[in-house]
Design a protein around this motif. Structure first.
Motif, PDB file in Angstrom:
ATOM      1  N   TYR A  71      -2.777   0.415 -11.775  1.00  0.00           N
ATOM      2  CA  TYR A  71      -3.699   0.708 -10.675  1.00  0.00           C
ATOM      3  C   TYR A  71      -5.125   0.389 -11.108  1.00  0.00           C
ATOM      4  O   TYR A  71      -5.577   0.855 -12.155  1.00  0.00           O
ATOM      5  CB  TYR A  71      -3.579   2.194 -10.317  1.00  0.00           C
ATOM      6  CG  TYR A  71      -4.542   2.696  -9.261  1.00  0.00           C
ATOM      7  CD1 TYR A  71      -4.250   2.585  -7.902  1.00  0.00           C
ATOM      8  CD2 TYR A  71      -5.742   3.314  -9.625  1.00  0.00           C
ATOM      9  CE1 TYR A  71      -5.124   3.079  -6.940  1.00  0.00           C
ATOM     10  CE2 TYR A  71      -6.619   3.806  -8.669  1.00  0.00           C
ATOM     11  CZ  TYR A  71      -6.301   3.684  -7.326  1.00  0.00           C
ATOM     12  OH  TYR A  71      -7.169   4.174  -6.380  1.00  0.00           O
ATOM     13  N   GLY A 113      -3.276   1.150   3.195  1.00  0.00           N
ATOM     14  CA  GLY A 113      -1.922   1.379   2.674  1.00  0.00           C
ATOM     15  C   GLY A 113      -0.874   1.669   3.729  1.00  0.00           C
ATOM     16  O   GLY A 113       0.286   1.942   3.395  1.00  0.00           O
ATOM     17  N   MET A 114      -1.247   1.589   5.000  1.00  0.00           N
ATOM     18  CA  MET A 114      -0.296   1.996   6.039  1.00  0.00           C
ATOM     19  C   MET A 114       0.870   1.007   6.197  1.00  0.00           C
ATOM     20  O   MET A 114       1.940   1.382   6.680  1.00  0.00           O
ATOM     21  CB  MET A 114      -1.013   2.179   7.379  1.00  0.00           C
ATOM     22  CG  MET A 114      -2.018   3.322   7.392  1.00  0.00           C
ATOM     23  SD  MET A 114      -1.296   4.968   7.165  1.00  0.00           S
ATOM     24  CE  MET A 114      -1.497   5.215   5.411  1.00  0.00           C
ATOM     25  N   ASP A 154       9.878  10.726   4.954  1.00  0.00           N
ATOM     26  CA  ASP A 154       9.436   9.936   3.802  1.00  0.00           C
ATOM     27  C   ASP A 154       9.082   8.492   4.185  1.00  0.00           C
ATOM     28  O   ASP A 154       9.045   7.619   3.334  1.00  0.00           O
ATOM     29  CB  ASP A 154      10.519   9.956   2.711  1.00  0.00           C
ATOM     30  CG  ASP A 154       9.943   9.687   1.324  1.00  0.00           C
ATOM     31  OD1 ASP A 154       8.701   9.633   1.196  1.00  0.00           O
ATOM     32  OD2 ASP A 154      10.731   9.507   0.390  1.00  0.00           O
ATOM     33  N   LEU A 187       2.113   0.463   1.493  1.00  0.00           N
ATOM     34  CA  LEU A 187       2.803   1.541   0.770  1.00  0.00           C
ATOM     35  C   LEU A 187       4.243   1.745   1.249  1.00  0.00           C
ATOM     36  O   LEU A 187       5.143   1.911   0.419  1.00  0.00           O
ATOM     37  CB  LEU A 187       1.991   2.839   0.820  1.00  0.00           C
ATOM     38  CG  LEU A 187       0.689   2.814   0.002  1.00  0.00           C
ATOM     39  CD1 LEU A 187      -0.090   4.114   0.169  1.00  0.00           C
ATOM     40  CD2 LEU A 187       0.973   2.567  -1.477  1.00  0.00           C
ATOM     41  N   PRO A 188       4.527   1.716   2.564  1.00  0.00           N
ATOM     42  CA  PRO A 188       5.939   1.795   2.974  1.00  0.00           C
ATOM     43  C   PRO A 188       6.781   0.658   2.387  1.00  0.00           C
ATOM     44  O   PRO A 188       7.920   0.888   1.965  1.00  0.00           O
ATOM     45  CB  PRO A 188       5.867   1.710   4.505  1.00  0.00           C
ATOM     46  CG  PRO A 188       4.535   2.297   4.837  1.00  0.00           C
ATOM     47  CD  PRO A 188       3.625   1.835   3.732  1.00  0.00           C
ATOM     48  N   MET A 208      11.197   8.546  -1.672  1.00  0.00           N
ATOM     49  CA  MET A 208      11.118   7.178  -2.194  1.00  0.00           C
ATOM     50  C   MET A 208       9.793   6.994  -2.921  1.00  0.00           C
ATOM     51  O   MET A 208       8.748   7.339  -2.394  1.00  0.00           O
ATOM     52  CB  MET A 208      11.197   6.174  -1.048  1.00  0.00           C
ATOM     53  CG  MET A 208      12.520   6.229  -0.289  1.00  0.00           C
ATOM     54  SD  MET A 208      12.555   5.031   1.040  1.00  0.00           S
ATOM     55  CE  MET A 208      11.332   5.744   2.157  1.00  0.00           C
ATOM     56  N   ILE A 209       9.871   6.435  -4.103  1.00  0.00           N
ATOM     57  CA  ILE A 209       8.681   6.248  -4.931  1.00  0.00           C
ATOM     58  C   ILE A 209       8.555   4.747  -5.220  1.00  0.00           C
ATOM     59  O   ILE A 209       9.556   4.083  -5.484  1.00  0.00           O
ATOM     60  CB  ILE A 209       8.835   7.011  -6.269  1.00  0.00           C
ATOM     61  CG1 ILE A 209       9.263   8.461  -6.028  1.00  0.00           C
ATOM     62  CG2 ILE A 209       7.553   6.941  -7.086  1.00  0.00           C
ATOM     63  CD1 ILE A 209       8.265   9.310  -5.306  1.00  0.00           C
ATOM     64  N   PRO A 210       7.349   4.207  -5.141  1.00  0.00           N
ATOM     65  CA  PRO A 210       7.203   2.781  -5.465  1.00  0.00           C
ATOM     66  C   PRO A 210       7.588   2.499  -6.920  1.00  0.00           C
ATOM     67  O   PRO A 210       7.560   3.404  -7.760  1.00  0.00           O
ATOM     68  CB  PRO A 210       5.705   2.521  -5.259  1.00  0.00           C
ATOM     69  CG  PRO A 210       5.208   3.657  -4.450  1.00  0.00           C
ATOM     70  CD  PRO A 210       6.081   4.826  -4.769  1.00  0.00           C
ATOM     71  N   ALA A 253       6.836   1.114 -10.627  1.00  0.00           N
ATOM     72  CA  ALA A 253       5.608   1.334 -11.410  1.00  0.00           C
ATOM     73  C   ALA A 253       4.665   0.134 -11.306  1.00  0.00           C
ATOM     74  O   ALA A 253       5.107  -1.010 -11.186  1.00  0.00           O
ATOM     75  CB  ALA A 253       5.961   1.597 -12.867  1.00  0.00           C
ATOM     76  N   PHE A 254       3.388   0.414 -11.313  1.00  0.00           N
ATOM     77  CA  PHE A 254       2.375  -0.651 -11.261  1.00  0.00           C
ATOM     78  C   PHE A 254       1.142  -0.173 -12.013  1.00  0.00           C
ATOM     79  O   PHE A 254       0.982   1.034 -12.262  1.00  0.00           O
ATOM     80  CB  PHE A 254       2.005  -0.992  -9.812  1.00  0.00           C
ATOM     81  CG  PHE A 254       1.607   0.200  -8.989  1.00  0.00           C
ATOM     82  CD1 PHE A 254       0.318   0.722  -9.043  1.00  0.00           C
ATOM     83  CD2 PHE A 254       2.541   0.818  -8.148  1.00  0.00           C
ATOM     84  CE1 PHE A 254      -0.034   1.837  -8.289  1.00  0.00           C
ATOM     85  CE2 PHE A 254       2.188   1.944  -7.386  1.00  0.00           C
ATOM     86  CZ  PHE A 254       0.906   2.453  -7.464  1.00  0.00           C
ATOM     87  N   PRO A 270       0.291   6.170 -11.702  1.00  0.00           N
ATOM     88  CA  PRO A 270      -0.408   5.629 -10.526  1.00  0.00           C
ATOM     89  C   PRO A 270       0.452   5.645  -9.262  1.00  0.00           C
ATOM     90  O   PRO A 270      -0.073   5.740  -8.155  1.00  0.00           O
ATOM     91  CB  PRO A 270      -0.731   4.194 -10.937  1.00  0.00           C
ATOM     92  CG  PRO A 270      -0.795   4.225 -12.420  1.00  0.00           C
ATOM     93  CD  PRO A 270       0.217   5.246 -12.854  1.00  0.00           C
ATOM     94  N   ARG A 271       1.765   5.556  -9.421  1.00  0.00           N
ATOM     95  CA  ARG A 271       2.617   5.487  -8.231  1.00  0.00           C
ATOM     96  C   ARG A 271       2.903   6.854  -7.611  1.00  0.00           C
ATOM     97  O   ARG A 271       3.629   6.941  -6.609  1.00  0.00           O
ATOM     98  CB  ARG A 271       3.930   4.805  -8.583  1.00  0.00           C
ATOM     99  CG  ARG A 271       4.720   5.505  -9.674  1.00  0.00           C
ATOM    100  CD  ARG A 271       6.016   4.782  -9.891  1.00  0.00           C
ATOM    101  NE  ARG A 271       6.737   5.239 -11.065  1.00  0.00           N
ATOM    102  CZ  ARG A 271       8.001   4.925 -11.287  1.00  0.00           C
ATOM    103  NH1 ARG A 271       8.664   4.192 -10.419  1.00  0.00           N
ATOM    104  NH2 ARG A 271       8.600   5.345 -12.368  1.00  0.00           N
ATOM    105  N   LYS A 314       7.386   1.512  -1.205  1.00  0.00           N
ATOM    106  CA  LYS A 314       8.358   2.613  -1.354  1.00  0.00           C
ATOM    107  C   LYS A 314       9.780   2.107  -1.155  1.00  0.00           C
ATOM    108  O   LYS A 314      10.717   2.588  -1.786  1.00  0.00           O
ATOM    109  CB  LYS A 314       8.026   3.739  -0.372  1.00  0.00           C
ATOM    110  CG  LYS A 314       6.746   4.488  -0.751  1.00  0.00           C
ATOM    111  CD  LYS A 314       6.331   5.493   0.310  1.00  0.00           C
ATOM    112  CE  LYS A 314       7.298   6.667   0.375  1.00  0.00           C
ATOM    113  NZ  LYS A 314       6.848   7.669   1.359  1.00  0.00           N
TER     114      LYS A 314
END
Lengths: 273, 156
Positions: free
Chosen positions: A8, A34-35, B40, A38-39, A1-3, A5-6, B18-19, A42
């Motif tokens: 940074y 980010g704990m 993941d 970030l999840p 899983m990828i966030p 786009a943003f 960035p991601r 994602k």
């Protein structure tokens, strides 16, 4: 899983970070360890268009003696808290509970400020800070303000922080090296608390905080009042679920959570009796 | 954005979005596929690497956050043909079966032993609570980490 786009932006000072927040408003999110964030990113439950990385702001990574309190920089990591001698002597409950957060890898990255700002009722430290009557120092474009922990948590993942503000410091009153107990109930290693109860005795009064018993971390006011009125521990603990609103999920029903709150609070109070 | 870091002693520099997650960067940009993606969701620990000497779950860290850092992956542990004491101990104590969790388990153990060089059985179990193994039942993994601690102690 990828966030998703943003953009940074790495903040190299608190002022620069605040300027970025002012520019982007609620399109921006602050990244600490980010704990939690970030999840969510994602899973695309959080989709900030600008991510402002506060992770290099070492000026906010400290534990200092503040006289009647211990001042903890918002970017102080759980691992720092876990190994800190000043906290062990002056407010050991923070040190002990920090060691119960997640696992080693999570504690190496996760920060106390990130945990507080995320405002998750299932987190360990917010309920502890609530029981300690901690103060939170917040900076924004207008300057600095101090918000009591009891006024900080507003709703599910919602706090007193405005989108253009940064939590900079947590002030915990000195409660000493003992006189506390944290009872965290979960079924597997590293899991979140299904319910948690923390009791802290300081200055002749006992205060109780509850983890995961509603949309926000809570104080068990009924228990505290009963104890102040001279009730026995076992009787006072019966009030632990009063005024709470726990959810039902795969781990527990609301009735079971209420039961756990009473049992864990009794155990915490017995441990410090 | 351009990022650079030291991975296993060598310099790496790449243009990334960035991601980009650190684990993606290590596997796809740096070509180091020893680090695995498991759950993941930062639960299983299969993606554990060391960043500036501390264990982290590389699926829950942006490569951008590691810009300028020193990263160690499983490929960076051995000294030429000589395995690291923890690798050797996992071999000797049969601390793996399918092997999928092993790279992360070993990296978590290396980071843990750096913080606690003389652990008890209980401390090893707590120290590795962020790493899941669905094969071994953990017994041999704990034995391997305790064995490695002894070997490393003797070598000091």
């Amino acid at each position: 899983m990828i966030p998703a786009a943003f953009d940074y932006v790495r903040a190299d000072s608190v002022d620069a970070l605040l300027a970025t927040l002012t520019e982007h408003g609620d399109e921006a999110k602050i990244l600490a360890g980010g704990m939690s964030l970030l999840p969510l990113m994602k899973l695309r439950l959080a989709v900030p268009s600008v991510l402002v990385d506060a992770g290099r702001l070492d000026e906010l990574r400290y534990v200092r003696d503040g006289g009647d309190h211990v001042a903890i920089g918002a970017l102080t990591r759980h691992r720092d808290l876990e190994t800190n001698a000043l906290l062990a002597a002056e407010c050991a409950v923070v040190r002990t509970v920090a060691a119960e957060v997640g696992d080693n890898q999570v504690r190496h990255r996760g920060t106390i400020g990130g945990s507080v700002a995320h405002g998750d009722a299932a987190s360990d430290l917010p309920a502890v800070l609530l029981a300690l009557d901690a103060d939170f120092v917040i900076r924004g474009a207008e300057g600095e303000r101090v918000v009591a922990a009891t006024d900080f948590f507003k709703g599910f993942l919602e706090t007193a922080l405005a989108p253009d503000e940064l939590l900079t410091e947590i002030r915990v009153p000195k409660s000493g090296p003992e006189g506390f107990s944290y009872q965290k109930f979960n079924r597997r290693a590293q899991d979140w608390a299904i319910v948690g109860s923390v009791a802290v005795r300081a200055g002749g009064t006992t205060r109780v905080g509850l983890v995961n018993m509603g949309a926000i971390p809570l104080r068990a006011r009924g228990v505290e009042a009963a104890l102040a009125g001279g009730a026995a521990v076992a009787d006072a603990a019966q009030a632990a679920a009063e005024g709470t609103d726990p959810s039902a999920d795969i781990n527990a029903s609301t009735e079971y959570r209420a039961h756990l709150a009473r049992v864990l609070t009794r155990r915490a109070l017995e441990a410090i009796a | 954005m351009q990022i650079a870091m030291t991975v296993n002693g060598g310099g790496q520099s790449h243009e990334v979005e960035p991601r980009t997650l650190l684990v993606q960067y290590l596997r796809e940009s740096a070509g180091l596929t020893g680090t695995k993606v498991g759950c993941d969701t930062s639960s299983c620990g299969a993606c554990t690497v060391l960043v500036d000497g501390e264990s982290v779950k590389s699926c829950t860290m942006l490569a951008a956050q590691a810009d300028g850092a020193t990263v160690t992956t499983i490929e960076g542990l051995a000294d030429g043909p000589n395995w690291h004491a923890v690798q050797q101990a996992f071999h000797e104590h049969h601390g793996l079966q399918c092997g999928y969790c092993t790279a992360g388990m070993i990296m978590a153990a290396v980071g843990f032993l750096d913080e606690n060089p003389d652990p008890t059985d209980r401390e090893v179990r707590l120290g590795l609570e962020g790493n899941l193994c669905r094969c071994t039942g953990y017994q041999n993994i704990v034995a391997a980490v305790l064995g490695a601690a002894n070997t490393m102690k003797a070598a000091r």
